[in-house]
Design a protein around this motif. Sequence first.
Motif, short mmCIF file in Angstrom:
data_model
loop_
_atom_site.label_atom_id
_atom_site.label_comp_id
_atom_site.label_asym_id
_atom_site.label_seq_id
_atom_site.Cartn_x
_atom_site.Cartn_y
_atom_site.Cartn_z
N GLU A 283 45.97 41.58 39.13
CA GLU A 283 46.10 41.22 37.71
C GLU A 283 44.90 40.43 37.20
O GLU A 283 44.35 40.73 36.12
CB GLU A 283 47.40 40.43 37.50
N MET A 284 44.46 39.42 37.92
CA MET A 284 43.31 38.63 37.48
C MET A 284 42.02 39.43 37.56
O MET A 284 41.14 39.29 36.71
CB MET A 284 43.19 37.36 38.33
N ALA A 285 41.90 40.28 38.58
CA ALA A 285 40.71 41.12 38.70
C ALA A 285 40.64 42.10 37.54
O ALA A 285 39.55 42.38 37.00
CB ALA A 285 40.74 41.87 40.03
N ILE A 286 41.79 42.61 37.11
CA ILE A 286 41.82 43.54 35.97
C ILE A 286 41.38 42.83 34.69
O ILE A 286 40.61 43.37 33.89
CB ILE A 286 43.22 44.17 35.83
N ASP A 287 41.87 41.61 34.50
CA ASP A 287 41.46 40.84 33.31
C ASP A 287 39.95 40.63 33.30
O ASP A 287 39.29 40.81 32.25
CB ASP A 287 42.16 39.48 33.30
N LEU A 288 39.39 40.26 34.44
CA LEU A 288 37.94 40.06 34.52
C LEU A 288 37.20 41.39 34.39
O LEU A 288 36.14 41.46 33.76
CB LEU A 288 37.58 39.38 35.84
N GLY A 289 37.78 42.44 34.94
CA GLY A 289 37.17 43.76 34.82
C GLY A 289 37.02 44.21 33.39
O GLY A 289 35.99 44.77 32.99
N ARG A 290 38.05 43.95 32.59
CA ARG A 290 37.99 44.30 31.17
C ARG A 290 36.92 43.49 30.47
O ARG A 290 36.19 43.98 29.60
CB ARG A 290 39.35 44.05 30.52
N GLU A 291 36.81 42.22 30.86
CA GLU A 291 35.85 41.32 30.22
C GLU A 291 34.41 41.76 30.47
O GLU A 291 33.56 41.69 29.58
CB GLU A 291 36.06 39.90 30.76
N VAL A 292 34.11 42.22 31.69
CA VAL A 292 32.73 42.57 32.05
C VAL A 292 32.51 44.08 32.08
O VAL A 292 31.43 44.55 32.44
CB VAL A 292 32.35 41.96 33.42
N ASN A 293 33.56 44.86 31.74
CA ASN A 293 33.49 46.32 31.75
C ASN A 293 33.10 46.84 33.13
O ASN A 293 32.17 47.63 33.29
CB ASN A 293 32.50 46.83 30.69
N ALA A 294 33.84 46.39 34.15
CA ALA A 294 33.52 46.74 35.53
C ALA A 294 33.83 48.21 35.82
O ALA A 294 34.77 48.79 35.28
CB ALA A 294 34.31 45.85 36.48
N ASP A 295 33.03 48.78 36.71
CA ASP A 295 33.25 50.15 37.17
C ASP A 295 34.29 50.20 38.29
O ASP A 295 35.01 51.19 38.42
CB ASP A 295 31.95 50.76 37.70
N ILE A 296 34.34 49.14 39.09
CA ILE A 296 35.25 49.12 40.24
C ILE A 296 35.70 47.68 40.50
O ILE A 296 34.94 46.73 40.35
CB ILE A 296 34.55 49.71 41.51
#
Length: 577
Positions: A283-296
């Motif tokens: 859940e926290m990784a997904i929130d950060l992923g959205r913030e930085v537009n992560a690929d993985i």
Amino acid sequence: MSWQDTLKKWTSFATLDEKLLDQLKKVADNEKELEDSFYKNLSFGTGGMRGILGPGTNRMNIYTVRKAVEGLSIYIEENVAHAKERGVAIAYDSRYMSKEFAVEAAKVFGAHGIRSYVFESLRPTPLLSFAVRYLHAATGIMITASHNPPEYNGFKVYNEDGGQVPLKEAAAIIDRVNQIDNELEIVVKEQIELENSGLLEWIGEKVDRAYLHALKTIQKQDNNDNDLTIVFTPLHGTAHDLVMQGLEQVGFDKVHVVREQAKPDPEFSTVSSPNPEEHQAFEMAIDLGREVNADILIGTDPDADRLGIAVKNDNGDYQVLTGNQLGTLLLDYTLSCLDEQERKNGQLIKTIVTTEMGRAVASYYGVHTIDTLTGFKFIGEKIKQFETSDERFLFGYEESYGYLIGSFVRDKDAVQAAIAACEMANSWKKQGKTLLQALNTLYAKHGYYLEGMKSLTLKGKDGAEQIEKIMENIRENPFTTLGGLRVQAVEDYQSSLRKRLVEDLTEDILLPKENVMKFILEDEAWVCFRPSGTEPKIKSYFGVKTTSAEASERLLRTIQKEVEQRINQIVNENMLI
């Protein structure tokens, strides 16, 4: 001796650890808790010794650790050449009492004159496996309860090859342990004495550097020119430093760490379970992923032997891949990067509950598949056997998020897998595809394989008996159909027999005996039942294959529902007895 007598032995022991004595006093009126703590000895299972922290012979504490290590000490003195001179490697994770148990183990080994190499701070499980081989140690211990809840701890025992001890060795160690009458009176030496005499040596950076050097050998492509954005969470465990250093040395610099989960925490306070198999852990990784537009997004469990990942779907949302899906992607990527000569005599090793899609992918590249029982120690055992044959290990994986690419480690390795997954994601990104799109490409080529797993936890003495009843019932009254598909073969790994119903044939199963039942259905579907060797659980595994994702999902749901109804019926009937 009854559990009451064992309890009395503990409470009357003059020098019983004060913390454990206080805990016993607090539950003095709870007979059920006391019985569960003392009615049996905590024993080795498929993954070593693991249990709830606390006082008692059925709990993890300094005395049960000492007893197990005493038995292990006797075993290696009898069976491993030059054990005292070669010593023992010991590592530990971020759990309660992990470092204390590591030191207790060294104190027991030291009383036998066996040197211990103990990491000065927490390290991942795969690094312990590597350290055993690197140091040429006689054995190794990893203090960990993997992804279990905070109240658990345990340890895994490794042989001189760096793999978890296989069944024959484990049985011999258990025999030595069981010969020990009194866990309270095991002789130990004090830490300061061991340090002064050289029987306790603190290690760390040198082994780290050697491991990172070996990690370069699994690199398949030059990643320096990349645009991959990565989010990483170690889930309060051991993986942070090695994963970050590993990613940097192969060319990835856009790595964002989930800060709240970067520091070790024995409570795993930001997740309900520190397990990358559980989607809530991301859940926290997904929130950060959205913030930085992560690929993985990549996440490791506390002792860093399991890796989970999440990638964007067509709607732009992050989707967590299953262990089977990630393993199959890594397998395909690994084999695609090898030429025909490098794949010659190549072997994929997977467990009997891992997706059959791996076999299809391996066959496509001309690579043979070997099945083992559940547990990565069986994969490590096979790799060892290849050293005296012309077979070559190319990849190993299991459905529970465990993968191995380079055989310099002999256990599942989330650090290796993290590096490989990012490299694979970068390669597919250059081709204009996400990993989910790459997976769909593989489905279109090989068929829509889909798997599932249901786990039933039944704690305490009564729970263990219930699990035995479930297996007995399934064995005595086997399924004939599931999901409208006929059972074509029944594999009983306890009797080592496979009954092919269509041909009316019985065959031997050439694997070690284990309390497992597997049903092979029509159309490449299957169901498998396996009690955990280290937890109060019974697991049901499922696999299907159809021509579409929707059809596979429908069939899987139907089979799972029928199995769940059968197990619930067995449990309810036994509760009434």
